[in-house]
Design an enzyme around this catalytic site. Structure first.
Site, PDB file in Angstrom:
ATOM      1  N   LEU A  61       0.742  -1.319  -0.187  1.00  0.00           N
ATOM      2  CA  LEU A  61       0.230  -0.012   0.519  1.00  0.00           C
ATOM      3  C   LEU A  61       0.919   1.423  -0.053  1.00  0.00           C
ATOM      4  CD1 LEU A  61      -2.972  -0.773   2.780  1.00  0.00           C
ATOM      5  CD2 LEU A  61      -3.227  -1.159   0.145  1.00  0.00           C
ATOM      6  N   ASP A  62       0.213   2.507  -0.864  1.00  0.00           N
ATOM      7  CA  ASP A  62       1.394   3.169  -0.322  1.00  0.00           C
ATOM      8  C   ASP A  62       1.841   4.066   0.621  1.00  0.00           C
ATOM      9  OD1 ASP A  62       1.416   3.117  -3.272  1.00  0.00           O
ATOM     10  OD2 ASP A  62      -0.623   4.875  -3.983  1.00  0.00           O
ATOM     11  N   ARG A  63       3.128   4.656   0.851  1.00  0.00           N
ATOM     12  CA  ARG A  63       2.505   5.304   2.804  1.00  0.00           C
ATOM     13  C   ARG A  63       1.678   5.812   2.590  1.00  0.00           C
ATOM     14  NH1 ARG A  63       8.850   6.370   4.191  1.00  0.00           N
ATOM     15  NH2 ARG A  63       8.264   7.110   6.826  1.00  0.00           N
ATOM     16  N   VAL A  65      -0.957   5.531   2.118  1.00  0.00           N
ATOM     17  CA  VAL A  65      -2.599   5.245   2.312  1.00  0.00           C
ATOM     18  C   VAL A  65      -2.407   4.380   3.731  1.00  0.00           C
ATOM     19  CG1 VAL A  65      -4.210   3.434   0.643  1.00  0.00           C
ATOM     20  CG2 VAL A  65      -2.573   4.963  -0.262  1.00  0.00           C
ATOM     21  N   HIS A 161      -0.246   3.890  -7.647  1.00  0.00           N
ATOM     22  CA  HIS A 161      -0.564   4.985  -7.607  1.00  0.00           C
ATOM     23  C   HIS A 161      -1.994   4.501  -8.061  1.00  0.00           C
ATOM     24  CE1 HIS A 161       2.208   8.014  -6.535  1.00  0.00           C
ATOM     25  NE2 HIS A 161       1.994   6.606  -5.854  1.00  0.00           N
TER      26      HIS A 161
END
Length: 229
Positions: A61-63, A65, A161
């Site tokens: 997961l993106d930082r 998020v 993304h």
């Protein structure tokens, strides 16, 4: 918040946590301690394990998020989870808060995403382009407040993304996501995108599992979660 407070589900094969915005799942160039290492240390101490602890990372997961993040405690589980992610065998739902309400209440979006590594950003096109990857998702408008709207997003592909880029492409960037066109950042540096739930067949036990991650302790998130019940 310590590691024990993050755990949503655990057995001999899997460890599923509610990642907090700002945490990284796996090591990167920042040198910050990733969740994988934090969980390794926690399990080693809790279970008094003498040797190294295995903690495989089948997805990221993106930082900025938050939400459901799955880790594998065995090599066998990691191998099977990797295959399941490749074959899109997990049903993943995300919640996104946006300021601009989409034109349609529900839609299937298909774009072609081109990733720019230097900018750490993806760019969306409606037509295929060389090196671009097809990205598909479906969103539904769940709720509206005075200034913001809650979308539920189902991913059909797992691109860099993807949700952030595709929602921005229809003019509804995620709240706080400056990189993709939000007018202002969130005070804590997060973006208002949350991996709400995941449903899948357990890679070893073969039982169906659904795991739901509570939303962050933010008044707007709390409002939407309460209203959505």
């Amino acid at each position: 918040m310590n590691a024990a407070d993050l755990i949503l589900y655990e057995d001999n094969h899997l460890l599923v946590v509610n990642k907090q915005a700002g945490q990284i799942v796996q090591g990167d160039k920042t040198g910050d301690e990733p969740l994988s290492e934090l969980l390794k240390r926690f399990v080693k101490e809790r279970d008094n394990k003498p040797g190294n602890v295995f903690m495989g990372v089948p997805h990221r997961l993106d930082r900025p998020v938050s939400g459901v993040a799955i880790f594998a405690k065995t090599g066998k589980a990691l191998e099977r989870l990797n295959e399941m992610f490749r074959n899109n065998e997990l049903h993943k739902l995300y919640w996104a808060i946006v300021k601009k309400r989409p034109t349609e209440e529900s839609a299937l979006l298909t774009h072609y995403l081109l990733r720019n590594e230097k900018m750490n950003k993806s760019f969306a096109s409606l037509a295929p382009k060389p090196s671009a990857k097809e990205a598909r998702l479906k969103y539904n408008l769940l709720l509206s407040a005075e200034n913001y709207h809650l979308l539920e997003v189902q991913l059909f592909t797992g691109r860099h993304h993807q949700i952030r880029c595709q929602l921005a492409a229809i003019g509804s960037p995620v709240k706080g996501d400056l990189k993709y066109g939000a007018p202002r950042s969130n005070p804590d540096g997060s973006i208002s995108l949350h991996a709400r739930s995941v449903s899948f067949i357990h890679p070893v036990k073969k039982e169906e599992i659904t795991i739901v991650a509570p939303v962050p302790p933010d008044p707007l998130w709390q409002y939407f979660e309460k209203k959505a019940k």
